[in-house]
Design a protein around this motif. Structure first.
Motif, PDB file in Angstrom:
ATOM      1  N   ASN A  61       0.854  -1.188   0.000  1.00 58.57           N
ATOM      2  CA  ASN A  61       0.000   0.000   0.000  1.00 58.57           C
ATOM      3  C   ASN A  61       0.887   1.233   0.000  1.00 58.57           C
ATOM      4  O   ASN A  61       1.668   1.440   0.932  1.00 58.57           O
ATOM      5  CB  ASN A  61      -0.858   0.028   1.276  1.00 58.57           C
ATOM      6  CG  ASN A  61      -1.985  -0.958   1.248  1.00 58.57           C
ATOM      7  OD1 ASN A  61      -3.071  -0.639   0.808  1.00 58.57           O
ATOM      8  ND2 ASN A  61      -1.728  -2.173   1.727  1.00 58.57           N
ATOM      9  N   CYS A  62       0.794   2.057  -1.049  1.00 55.79           N
ATOM     10  CA  CYS A  62       1.562   3.297  -1.098  1.00 55.79           C
ATOM     11  C   CYS A  62       0.858   4.339  -0.233  1.00 55.79           C
ATOM     12  O   CYS A  62      -0.328   4.622  -0.439  1.00 55.79           O
ATOM     13  CB  CYS A  62       1.720   3.810  -2.525  1.00 55.79           C
ATOM     14  SG  CYS A  62       2.707   5.319  -2.616  1.00 55.79           S
ATOM     15  N   THR A  63       1.573   4.903   0.706  1.00 58.07           N
ATOM     16  CA  THR A  63       0.988   5.877   1.623  1.00 58.07           C
ATOM     17  C   THR A  63       0.792   7.242   0.965  1.00 58.07           C
ATOM     18  O   THR A  63       0.078   8.078   1.498  1.00 58.07           O
ATOM     19  CB  THR A  63       1.863   6.034   2.883  1.00 58.07           C
ATOM     20  OG1 THR A  63       3.191   6.394   2.482  1.00 58.07           O
ATOM     21  CG2 THR A  63       1.900   4.750   3.693  1.00 58.07           C
ATOM     22  N   ASN A  64       1.403   7.448  -0.201  1.00 59.64           N
ATOM     23  CA  ASN A  64       1.269   8.735  -0.887  1.00 59.64           C
ATOM     24  C   ASN A  64       0.160   8.704  -1.937  1.00 59.64           C
ATOM     25  O   ASN A  64      -0.816   9.431  -1.844  1.00 59.64           O
ATOM     26  CB  ASN A  64       2.602   9.148  -1.526  1.00 59.64           C
ATOM     27  CG  ASN A  64       2.541  10.522  -2.121  1.00 59.64           C
ATOM     28  OD1 ASN A  64       2.116  11.475  -1.478  1.00 59.64           O
ATOM     29  ND2 ASN A  64       2.950  10.642  -3.375  1.00 59.64           N
ATOM     30  N   CYS A  65       0.279   7.842  -2.937  1.00 58.26           N
ATOM     31  CA  CYS A  65      -0.721   7.797  -4.028  1.00 58.26           C
ATOM     32  C   CYS A  65      -1.900   6.889  -3.702  1.00 58.26           C
ATOM     33  O   CYS A  65      -2.894   6.884  -4.421  1.00 58.26           O
ATOM     34  CB  CYS A  65      -0.065   7.377  -5.334  1.00 58.26           C
ATOM     35  SG  CYS A  65       0.529   5.666  -5.368  1.00 58.26           S
ATOM     36  N   LYS A  66      -1.786   6.120  -2.639  1.00 58.21           N
ATOM     37  CA  LYS A  66      -2.858   5.235  -2.149  1.00 58.21           C
ATOM     38  C   LYS A  66      -3.097   4.012  -3.023  1.00 58.21           C
ATOM     39  O   LYS A  66      -4.064   3.292  -2.830  1.00 58.21           O
ATOM     40  CB  LYS A  66      -4.191   5.978  -1.950  1.00 58.21           C
ATOM     41  CG  LYS A  66      -4.089   7.241  -1.139  1.00 58.21           C
ATOM     42  CD  LYS A  66      -3.596   6.992   0.260  1.00 58.21           C
ATOM     43  CE  LYS A  66      -3.609   8.276   1.057  1.00 58.21           C
ATOM     44  NZ  LYS A  66      -2.537   8.367   2.007  1.00 58.21           N
ATOM     45  N   ASN A  67      -2.232   3.745  -4.004  1.00 60.19           N
ATOM     46  CA  ASN A  67      -2.377   2.560  -4.841  1.00 60.19           C
ATOM     47  C   ASN A  67      -1.991   1.308  -4.057  1.00 60.19           C
ATOM     48  O   ASN A  67      -1.159   1.361  -3.153  1.00 60.19           O
ATOM     49  CB  ASN A  67      -1.497   2.655  -6.087  1.00 60.19           C
ATOM     50  CG  ASN A  67      -2.087   3.577  -7.126  1.00 60.19           C
ATOM     51  OD1 ASN A  67      -3.303   3.661  -7.275  1.00 60.19           O
ATOM     52  ND2 ASN A  67      -1.234   4.272  -7.847  1.00 60.19           N
ATOM     53  N   VAL A  68      -2.612   0.197  -4.415  1.00 56.38           N
ATOM     54  CA  VAL A  68      -2.305  -1.099  -3.822  1.00 56.38           C
ATOM     55  C   VAL A  68      -1.695  -1.969  -4.919  1.00 56.38           C
ATOM     56  O   VAL A  68      -2.285  -2.128  -5.986  1.00 56.38           O
ATOM     57  CB  VAL A  68      -3.575  -1.781  -3.258  1.00 56.38           C
ATOM     58  CG1 VAL A  68      -3.239  -3.145  -2.672  1.00 56.38           C
ATOM     59  CG2 VAL A  68      -4.248  -0.894  -2.221  1.00 56.38           C
ATOM     60  N   TYR A  69      -0.519  -2.511  -4.643  1.00 58.05           N
ATOM     61  CA  TYR A  69       0.210  -3.336  -5.608  1.00 58.05           C
ATOM     62  C   TYR A  69       0.272  -4.774  -5.107  1.00 58.05           C
ATOM     63  O   TYR A  69       0.525  -5.007  -3.923  1.00 58.05           O
ATOM     64  CB  TYR A  69       1.651  -2.828  -5.772  1.00 58.05           C
ATOM     65  CG  TYR A  69       1.747  -1.434  -6.315  1.00 58.05           C
ATOM     66  CD1 TYR A  69       1.921  -1.215  -7.671  1.00 58.05           C
ATOM     67  CD2 TYR A  69       1.665  -0.327  -5.476  1.00 58.05           C
ATOM     68  CE1 TYR A  69       2.021   0.068  -8.177  1.00 58.05           C
ATOM     69  CE2 TYR A  69       1.754   0.956  -5.975  1.00 58.05           C
ATOM     70  CZ  TYR A  69       1.935   1.150  -7.323  1.00 58.05           C
ATOM     71  OH  TYR A  69       2.033   2.423  -7.824  1.00 58.05           O
ATOM     72  N   CYS A  70       0.078  -5.719  -5.999  1.00 62.66           N
ATOM     73  CA  CYS A  70       0.292  -7.132  -5.694  1.00 62.66           C
ATOM     74  C   CYS A  70       1.714  -7.464  -6.131  1.00 62.66           C
ATOM     75  O   CYS A  70       2.039  -7.380  -7.316  1.00 62.66           O
ATOM     76  CB  CYS A  70      -0.701  -8.009  -6.445  1.00 62.66           C
ATOM     77  SG  CYS A  70      -2.396  -7.829  -5.876  1.00 62.66           S
TER      78      CYS A  70
END
Length: 147
Positions: free
Chosen positions: A101-110
């Motif tokens: 979970n990116c704390t800046n852009c809020k994207n979630v990556y697998c």
């Protein structure tokens, strides 16, 4: 031509999972495969405004049940969805990988290629699923922070 090949692949995927090949299902698969991050239902609704909320919910539920997508939660507790690997099937997901979970852009990556450590549970515990999260800055946001 690539779009046509994708549609054939998606049609085969739906056939293998005993789902009808409908235009909305094919569009959802195409949209999800075009992203490198997990996607929430509200995000999908915003770009697929010709598919109503209930239909989209039913598509996502059917895909999750059949092992086509898996659910991962972001830092705010919002459900996001990502395509499963080919070894998932109905009722048995194999999505034991790191979710970032990116704390800046809020994207979630697998992060499917990360080797996870063995988890030894105490006697009597029977695991049915594992979810491992990490948070911080993704490569895009990390580069912005350095500038």
């Amino acid at each position: 031509m690539a779009q046509t090949l994708h549609n054939f692949h998606f049609e085969d995927l739906l056939t293998r999972h005993h789902l009808k090949k409908t235009a909305p299902r094919l569009r959802v698969l195409s949209m999800m495969s075009s992203r490198n991050t997990a996607t929430s239902q509200p995000d999908l609704e915003s770009v697929m405004n010709d598919i109503d909320r209930v239909t989209l919910y039913r598509i996502l539920s059917a895909f999750e049940e059949k092992g086509i997508i898996h659910k991962v939660f972001d830092l705010n507790g919002t459900a996001n969805y990502a395509l499963c690997t080919s070894n998932c099937d109905e009722g048995h997901h194999h999505d034991e990988h790191l979710h970032f979970n990116c704390t800046n852009c809020k994207n979630v990556y697998c992060l499917n290629d990360m080797q996870l450590p063995a988890i030894n549970l105490p006697a009597g515990f029977e695991p049915q699923a594992f979810t491992l999260y990490a948070s911080g800055l993704c490569p895009k946001c990390s580069k912005k922070a350095v500038k």
